[in-house]
Each structure stands twice: as structure tokens, then as C-alpha cells.
Design a protein around this motif. Structure first.
Motif, PDB file in Angstrom:
ATOM      1  N   PRO A  35      27.605  16.046 -91.384  1.00 24.74           N
ATOM      2  CA  PRO A  35      28.286  14.988 -92.141  1.00 24.74           C
ATOM      3  C   PRO A  35      27.396  14.372 -93.216  1.00 24.74           C
ATOM      4  CG  PRO A  35      28.723  14.751 -89.794  1.00 24.74           C
ATOM      5  CD  PRO A  35      27.672  15.797 -89.929  1.00 24.74           C
ATOM      6  N   GLU A  36      26.087  14.300 -92.977  1.00 26.88           N
ATOM      7  CA  GLU A  36      25.178  13.762 -93.986  1.00 26.88           C
ATOM      8  C   GLU A  36      25.162  14.633 -95.238  1.00 26.88           C
ATOM      9  OE1 GLU A  36      24.288  12.271 -90.050  1.00 26.88           O
ATOM     10  OE2 GLU A  36      24.397  14.309 -90.867  1.00 26.88           O
ATOM     11  N   TYR A  37      25.284  15.934 -95.060  1.00 21.48           N
ATOM     12  CA  TYR A  37      25.313  16.833 -96.220  1.00 21.48           C
ATOM     13  C   TYR A  37      26.623  16.707 -96.988  1.00 21.48           C
ATOM     14  CZ  TYR A  37      25.312  21.134 -98.941  1.00 21.48           C
ATOM     15  OH  TYR A  37      25.385  22.051 -99.970  1.00 21.48           O
ATOM     16  N   ASP A  38      27.736  16.592 -96.274  1.00 21.27           N
ATOM     17  CA  ASP A  38      29.034  16.523 -96.953  1.00 21.27           C
ATOM     18  C   ASP A  38      29.243  15.192 -97.661  1.00 21.27           C
ATOM     19  OD1 ASP A  38      29.822  19.074 -96.266  1.00 21.27           O
ATOM     20  OD2 ASP A  38      30.725  18.445 -94.373  1.00 21.27           O
ATOM     21  N   VAL A  39      28.676  14.127 -97.133  1.00 20.14           N
ATOM     22  CA  VAL A  39      28.893  12.825 -97.737  1.00 20.14           C
ATOM     23  C   VAL A  39      28.004  12.609 -98.953  1.00 20.14           C
ATOM     24  CG1 VAL A  39      27.182  11.442 -96.485  1.00 20.14           C
ATOM     25  CG2 VAL A  39      29.404  10.441 -97.080  1.00 20.14           C
ATOM     26  N   ALA A  40      26.968  13.413 -99.112  1.00 22.93           N
ATOM     27  CA  ALA A  40      26.049  13.265-100.251  1.00 22.93           C
ATOM     28  C   ALA A  40      26.610  14.014-101.454  1.00 22.93           C
ATOM     29  CB  ALA A  40      24.663  13.780 -99.879  1.00 22.93           C
ATOM     30  N   HIS A  41      27.504  13.382-102.183  1.00 23.54           N
ATOM     31  CA  HIS A  41      28.103  13.987-103.375  1.00 23.54           C
ATOM     32  C   HIS A  41      28.373  12.895-104.392  1.00 23.54           C
ATOM     33  CE1 HIS A  41      32.098  12.390-102.376  1.00 23.54           C
ATOM     34  NE2 HIS A  41      31.835  12.737-101.122  1.00 23.54           N
ATOM     35  N   GLY A  42      28.550  13.311-105.625  1.00 17.76           N
ATOM     36  CA  GLY A  42      28.842  12.369-106.699  1.00 17.76           C
ATOM     37  C   GLY A  42      30.333  12.236-106.935  1.00 17.76           C
ATOM     38  N   ARG A  43      30.659  11.714-108.098  1.00 14.68           N
ATOM     39  CA  ARG A  43      32.066  11.529-108.439  1.00 14.68           C
ATOM     40  C   ARG A  43      32.596  12.786-109.114  1.00 14.68           C
ATOM     41  NH1 ARG A  43      32.513  11.006-113.850  1.00 14.68           N
ATOM     42  NH2 ARG A  43      30.664  10.390-115.022  1.00 14.68           N
ATOM     43  N   SER A  44      33.890  12.795-109.324  1.00  9.25           N
ATOM     44  CA  SER A  44      34.508  13.931-110.018  1.00  9.25           C
ATOM     45  C   SER A  44      34.339  13.797-111.529  1.00  9.25           C
ATOM     46  CB  SER A  44      36.000  13.998-109.663  1.00  9.25           C
ATOM     47  OG  SER A  44      36.650  12.793-110.048  1.00  9.25           O
ATOM     48  N   TRP A  45      34.468  14.904-112.233  1.00 12.84           N
ATOM     49  CA  TRP A  45      34.377  14.907-113.693  1.00 12.84           C
ATOM     50  C   TRP A  45      35.631  14.248-114.263  1.00 12.84           C
ATOM     51  CZ3 TRP A  45      30.669  17.341-117.003  1.00 12.84           C
ATOM     52  CH2 TRP A  45      29.602  17.937-116.335  1.00 12.84           C
ATOM     53  N   SER A  46      35.421  13.373-115.230  1.00 10.43           N
ATOM     54  CA  SER A  46      36.562  12.727-115.882  1.00 10.43           C
ATOM     55  C   SER A  46      37.142  13.639-116.954  1.00 10.43           C
ATOM     56  CB  SER A  46      36.135  11.393-116.511  1.00 10.43           C
ATOM     57  OG  SER A  46      35.183  11.609-117.537  1.00 10.43           O
ATOM     58  N   ILE A  47      38.367  13.334-117.364  1.00  8.01           N
ATOM     59  CA  ILE A  47      39.028  14.148-118.387  1.00  8.01           C
ATOM     60  C   ILE A  47      38.326  14.010-119.735  1.00  8.01           C
ATOM     61  CG2 ILE A  47      41.202  14.462-119.635  1.00  8.01           C
ATOM     62  CD1 ILE A  47      42.680  13.731-117.143  1.00  8.01           C
ATOM     63  N   GLN A  48      37.831  12.811-120.053  1.00  5.39           N
ATOM     64  CA  GLN A  48      37.111  12.617-121.303  1.00  5.39           C
ATOM     65  C   GLN A  48      35.851  13.470-121.356  1.00  5.39           C
ATOM     66  OE1 GLN A  48      38.274  11.017-123.832  1.00  5.39           O
ATOM     67  NE2 GLN A  48      40.046  10.112-122.818  1.00  5.39           N
ATOM     68  N   GLU A  49      35.153  13.599-120.252  1.00  3.29           N
ATOM     69  CA  GLU A  49      33.957  14.443-120.213  1.00  3.29           C
ATOM     70  C   GLU A  49      34.308  15.917-120.315  1.00  3.29           C
ATOM     71  OE1 GLU A  49      31.246  11.507-117.372  1.00  3.29           O
ATOM     72  OE2 GLU A  49      32.354  13.200-116.524  1.00  3.29           O
ATOM     73  N   LEU A  50      35.403  16.298-119.681  1.00  2.00           N
ATOM     74  CA  LEU A  50      35.788  17.706-119.713  1.00  2.00           C
ATOM     75  C   LEU A  50      36.305  18.120-121.087  1.00  2.00           C
ATOM     76  CD1 LEU A  50      37.592  17.949-116.252  1.00  2.00           C
ATOM     77  CD2 LEU A  50      35.328  18.825-116.844  1.00  2.00           C
TER      78      LEU A  50
END
Length: 234
Positions: free
Chosen positions: A116-131
Motif C-alpha cells: 500500500p505504501e508503494y501504491d499511495v506514493a503517486h502524484g496528480r493526473s495530467w491536466s488538459i491544459q498541460e496535455l
């Protein structure tokens, strides 16, 4: 109605017309008994019993795929040489490949079940403006990174279900939700570019020619100088 009861009723009411009997689809055996020949004493059979022997000569008798019954005789396979399994000690050992592509389906510690420590260590999703600022190659690469991550999560979920660990489902589901949101943003940006390309193609077919970097088109050069511009003229 039972078959024997119908036959008994047919013998007792043999003189009754067919109009007084029930319909054939309700009592087919009753109608069959009325039209049966008096010389026929047994039910219909397609294979006659051998005279004087009383044995069934049909080798396929009793073979039924519905009742899962096999033939009455053994089938020999001595005609065909069966393969023999290789002993465990004789199997050639395979050397592990540290940079094999299938390791991407596992966490960095190369364990089938992620913590669970590995799965919870993530950032946010890419926004449409960035994509929207990404090129086609960048979007293509990012899409397959998301696919690989979802496959990795599916591998951990399958191992977690097999072991019945009872933990880590929430963290894995939340991580997959972030990855799916990025994929939805990629599809949204590609859909926008597709519609823009269709609109540009339609404008071009209608005769619209845009100007690039402020360079005048040929019609404006011809109006300003009185003659069309020649190729190579400064």
C-alpha cells in the motif's frame, strides 16, 4: 400424462374418433398407439438384434456426449507413441534477464504484490491544459506509460485476490483512478485536434487560404506592383 396410462386409455377407447382425443402435442404417444401396426410389439429401433445371438453388434452403442458415457471397449493407443515429460533435473536452467520488458508489470522491488505504501506514493493526473502543449509523440508515449501502469496494478490485484491479503485495495483503486483520468485527458486533447483538422480541411476546400507570418499572398502582390511577382524576384 404417463405413457402407460395413455396406452391403456388407447386400448379401452380404440373405437373413439380422433376428434375426441387430446391434441397430438399434448399426448403424442396416444396418437401413435392408435396408428401403430398390430404386428409391431416393441418400440421403434433402427438396429435389429442379431438373430440367434441376442448381442448388440454396434460398437458405438452407449457413446453419449450428453450423459458422458464412453464406448464399451478399450481404445488402444499403442499405435501412436506418446511423448514423455522431461525430468525436472534435465530441464535447462534459464538465466534471468535483469532488463526484461516484463519487469514493467511489477513494482520496482519486483514483487507480484505491491505494498500500500508503494501504491499511495503517486502524484496528480495530467491536466488538459498541460496535455494540449504536448506533441503527438509525447502523447503517444504517455498513453503507453499509463497502459503499462494499469497492467501493473491489475497484476497486483490478481495476486492480492489469490492470496486473499485483505489490504491494499483502496490504494490500488485510487492510483488506477488517477491513471485513467490522465488517459481520458489524452483522448480529449486528441479529439480536439481531430475536430480542428476537420474544420481546417473544410475551410481549405471552401477556398480559404490563411496567411503565414504576415507574408502577403500573390493577389496582394499583384495589386501593389501592377504585375504578378515572378519566381526569384527580390
Amino acid at each position: 400424462m404417463h405413457r402407460q396410462s395413455l396406452l391403456r386409455l388407447a386400448r379401452q377407447t380404440g373405437a373413439f374418433p380422433l376428434v375426441e382425443l387430446p391434441p397430438p402435442y399434448l399426448a403424442p404417444s396416444l396418437h401413435f398407439s392408435l396408428h401403430r401396426s398390430p404386428n409391431q410389439a416393441s418400440n421403434f429401433s433402427s438396429t435389429a438384434v442379431a438373430a440367434g445371438h441376442g448381442r448388440d453388434l454396434s460398437k458405438s452403442r452407449g457413446v453419449s456426449a450428453i450423459h458422458r458415457t464412453g464406448p464399451k471397449f478399450k481404445l488402444g493407443v499403442s499405435k501412436y507413441q506418446l511423448p514423455k515429460p522431461v525430468a525436472r533435473g534435465e530441464v535447462a536452467k534459464r538465466h534471468p534477464t535483469p532488463d526484461h520488458g516484463l519487469w514493467a508489470f511489477f513494482p520496482k522491488d519486483r514483487q507480484a504484490l505491491s505494498s500500500p505504501e508503494y501504491d499511495v506514493a503517486h502524484g496528480r493526473s495530467w491536466s488538459i491544459q498541460e496535455l494540449r502543449e504536448k506533441s503527438w509523440d509525447d502523447l503517444h508515449a504517455l498513453w503507453w506509460v499509463c497502459v503499462k501502469e494499469r497492467n501493473r496494478i491489475a497484476t497486483s490485484n490478481l495476486e492480492r485476490e489469490r492470496l486473499k491479503a485483505g489490504y491494499g485495495e483502496y490504494e490500488a483503486t485510487e492510483r488506477e483512478r488517477i491513471v485513467r483520468r490522465t488517459q481520458n485527458g489524452i483522448k480529449h486533447v486528441l479529439r480536439e485536434r481531430w475536430y480542428a483538422w476537420e474544420d481546417a480541411q473544410k475551410l481549405y476546400k471552401d477556398g480559404y487560404r490563411p496567411q503565414y507570418d504576415g507574408t502577403p499572398v500573390a493577389s496582394e502582390l499583384e495589386t501593389a506592383s501592377g504585375e504578378p511577382e515572378k519566381p526569384g524576384k527580390a
